[in-house]
Scaffold this motif. Structure first.
Motif, short mmCIF file in Angstrom:
data_model
loop_
_atom_site.label_atom_id
_atom_site.label_comp_id
_atom_site.label_asym_id
_atom_site.label_seq_id
_atom_site.Cartn_x
_atom_site.Cartn_y
_atom_site.Cartn_z
N GLY A 197 58.40 8.39 63.37
CA GLY A 197 57.31 8.79 62.48
C GLY A 197 55.96 8.67 63.15
N GLU A 198 55.79 7.65 63.99
CA GLU A 198 54.52 7.46 64.68
C GLU A 198 54.32 8.51 65.77
OE1 GLU A 198 54.45 5.06 61.93
OE2 GLU A 198 56.18 4.87 63.25
N LEU A 199 55.42 9.05 66.32
CA LEU A 199 55.29 10.16 67.26
C LEU A 199 54.81 11.42 66.53
CD1 LEU A 199 58.54 9.52 69.33
CD2 LEU A 199 56.18 9.18 70.09
N ILE A 200 55.23 11.58 65.28
CA ILE A 200 54.70 12.67 64.45
C ILE A 200 53.20 12.46 64.25
CG2 ILE A 200 54.79 13.73 62.16
CD1 ILE A 200 57.76 12.97 62.03
N MET A 201 52.82 11.22 63.95
CA MET A 201 51.41 10.90 63.74
C MET A 201 50.59 11.19 65.00
SD MET A 201 49.78 7.13 63.25
CE MET A 201 50.33 6.76 64.93
N ILE A 202 51.13 10.86 66.17
CA ILE A 202 50.42 11.12 67.43
C ILE A 202 50.18 12.61 67.61
CG2 ILE A 202 50.69 11.05 69.93
CD1 ILE A 202 52.01 8.29 69.55
N GLY A 203 51.17 13.43 67.25
CA GLY A 203 50.98 14.88 67.32
C GLY A 203 49.86 15.35 66.42
N ALA A 204 49.75 14.76 65.23
CA ALA A 204 48.68 15.14 64.30
C ALA A 204 47.32 14.73 64.85
CB ALA A 204 48.93 14.51 62.93
#
Length: 575
Positions: free
Chosen positions: A315-322
């Motif tokens: 989920g934090e990798l998703i956040m990094i993309g955002a």
């Protein structure tokens, strides 16, 4: 003595006559004033409504148009003009359709101001003052800055002036907006305008909208045969306002029997069409949610299926993309403002690369020493997720950051009166389809994909035939992390971007992977569609909280019945 007597008799009469002459002259001058200093309110409103109440206005130009000698563009001329000039400009707008839309937006947002020398300024919500039309921030505030507002007369003129300009546009979308403006002010529209516009219209969608508007006017103002004909025509509509008109008419007393029967049939037809459009919109929303879940789950499906790692930092990798999308946006706004509207095209590969690199670092440092110990990898990646969230809070702050939608994804496509599909969600669905197609090609048609499938099915045999499993593990984890970054880039266009973004989607992402089958792309696709659409439908019926509970119970029952998911790995040595 005789002269004095005559003077005493006629003097009051002369004085009264002189007073009457002065009063008459004053009243005549006041009502003949053309400079806008003395106005009767009802006369102003009736005057402004003339802009689209006469058919001739569609084809001819008013004699009160603004002189072309005025300096500046149309908005600057409007700001510098007096009441009469502004009213004339709104009735016959001298600029483009886009400039009139900008004027409407500026006034609606309370941004349009005039300086003490007649200059035009824009003042945003953060009290930043910009010059117009170059829109450059200035610290040189005028001593007398006044906001441009509209009286009722000008507001009425603006409504019909905007409709008039859009009706004359060569773009069907603009003409359709004009019909919508007229429909919102149906009681003030001359039916002859609709007749003339429909006769000159060559676009089927706009023509149908004009016909429906004409039917609504006939239903309100026509005789009994005309009303029945109009009601039969309106039965094919899915406009909620049409349903309101029909229901109001049915509530009237002493209704003619034939008209009542037509109204009842039309009410049933319109209600059914509105319900179909509403559920189509719900299913579209569910598909959009499913697309986001699928983008988030594809990377986890690869890493979980290949490495057997329960990656709680996904989920934090998703956040990094955002957040990468946010940084690219800021870079374009600061250094390439002319191309700021296209930042998203650069943000997609940037989000993939940044998340992929961070994912490979996590795999190399944290996960590799813990292969085969799933509980330890769960705890370790959970710790990594906390570290990443705290780092983001330290760098960007705990509050959400603003990622603006690009202009070409703003707005929506109006399928019908009760069905509107946002462009950004249409783009997310299309983007997901492209990503899935590329991923399927990568896994099934390339050497790298062959190695991933070999390591996934039997790691020991893959090592025996010379496949560098350690390198494949790192690259596959980077691929899954990059896909998560692209999911974050898509999420930035439809939701808030903050440090807790990943926590919102991590549970649903694992549900998609487990239900679809470990390491199975097509399983993830079907599971995401099922969970996304069913979740949206359940939320409509029982609310968001109960819908989540019911969905979790259904997933638990499904896993108990079929632990391997929708699709199971095949092979004699599946681990």
């Amino acid at each position: 003595m005789q002269y004095a007597a005559r003077f005493s008799i006629y003097a009051p009469l002369r004085l009264l006559a002189l007073m009457a002459l002065c009063i008459t002259t004053f009243i005549t001058t006041a009502y003949a004033d053309h400079d806008g200093q003395v106005h009767d309110h009802d006369t102003d409103i009736a005057h402004s409504e003339q802009s689209l109440l006469t058919p001739a206005n569609i084809q001819t130009t008013s004699d009160t148009s603004v002189a072309t000698t005025s300096s500046g563009d149309a908005i600057q001329q409007f700001v510098a003009g007096d009441f009469s000039k502004r009213q004339a400009m709104l009735s016959d707008w001298p600029g483009s359709v886009e400039s009139l839309d900008s004027l409407v937006e500026f006034i609606a947002n309370d941004e349009l101001y005039q300086g003490n020398s007649g200059q035009t300024y824009l003042l945003n919500a953060d009290d930043q003052l910009f010059t117009y039309p170059d829109k450059k921030e200035t610290n040189d505030w005028p001593s007398d800055l006044s906001q441009i507002t509209l009286t009722n007369a000008l507001r009425s003129a603006l409504i019909f002036g905007q409709a008039k300009v859009k009706l004359a546009s060569d773009k069907p979308a603009q003409r359709l907006q004009a019909v919508e403006i007229l429909a919102d002010n149906i009681d003030q529209v001359d039916p002859a305008i609709i007749t003339i516009a429909a006769a000159n219209e060559d676009n089927a969608k706009v023509k149908n909208a004009l016909t429906a508007l004409q039917a609504r006017i006939d239903f309100k103002n026509g005789d009994l045969p005309t009303q029945i004909t109009a009601v039969n025509l309106l039965a094919n509509s899915d406009n909620p306002q049409v349903l309101v008109d029909i229901e109001s008419a049915l509530a009237a007393d002493n209704l003619d029997a034939s008209l009542k029967a037509a109204l009842i049939d039309a009410e049933s037809s319109v209600s059914r069409r509105i319900e179909i459009s509403t559920w189509t919109g719900h299913i579209f929303t569910g598909m959009s949610t499913a697309s986001i879940l699928l983008l988030a789950a594809l990377g986890l499906a690869i890493t979980f299926g290949l490495l057997g790692v329960i990656n709680m930092a996904h989920g934090e990798l998703i956040m990094i993309g955002a957040y990468t999308t946010y940084m690219v946006q800021n870079f374009f706004q600061a250094y390439m403002p002319d191309m700021a509207g296209w930042y998203l095209l650069a943000a997609i590969p940037a989000a993939f690369l940044v998340s992929a690199v961070i994912g490979m670092i996590i795999e190399r440092i944290v996960i590799r020493p813990l292969y085969g110990r799933e509980l330890e990898t769960l705890l370790a990646t959970f710790g990594v997720s906390l570290i990443l969230m705290q780092l983001v809070r330290m760098i960007f702050g705990a509050q959400n950051v603003e990622v603006s939608n690009v202009a070409w994804l703003s707005g929506a496509y109006q399928v019908s009166s009760s069905l509107v599909l946002p462009y950004n969600r249409i783009a997310i669905i299309g983007f997901t389809v492209i990503v899935v197609a590329l991923l399927v090609y990568l896994l099934n048609k390339t050497r790298f994909g062959l190695f991933i499938r070999a390591v996934t099915q039997n790691r020991q045999m893959a090592k025996a035939v010379g496949i560098p499993s350690a390198r494949i593990d790192m690259m596959a984890f980077g691929l899954g992390s990059g896909l998560a970054g692209m999911a974050g880039c898509a999420l930035a266009q439809v939701g808030n971007v903050g440090p807790d973004l990943g926590q919102t989607y991590i549970i649903d992402t694992f549900l998609v992977v487990v239900v679809g089958g470990v390491g199975q792309v097509w399983g993830a696709v079907l599971a995401a569609l099922g969970l996304g659409v069913s979740g949206t439908v359940l939320e409509i019926g029982i609310g968001a909280v109960l819908a989540k509970i019911v969905l979790l119970v259904l997933v638990i029952l499904f896993i108990q019945k079929r632990p391997q998911g929708l699709f199971a790995l095949k092979g004699r040595f599946v681990e």
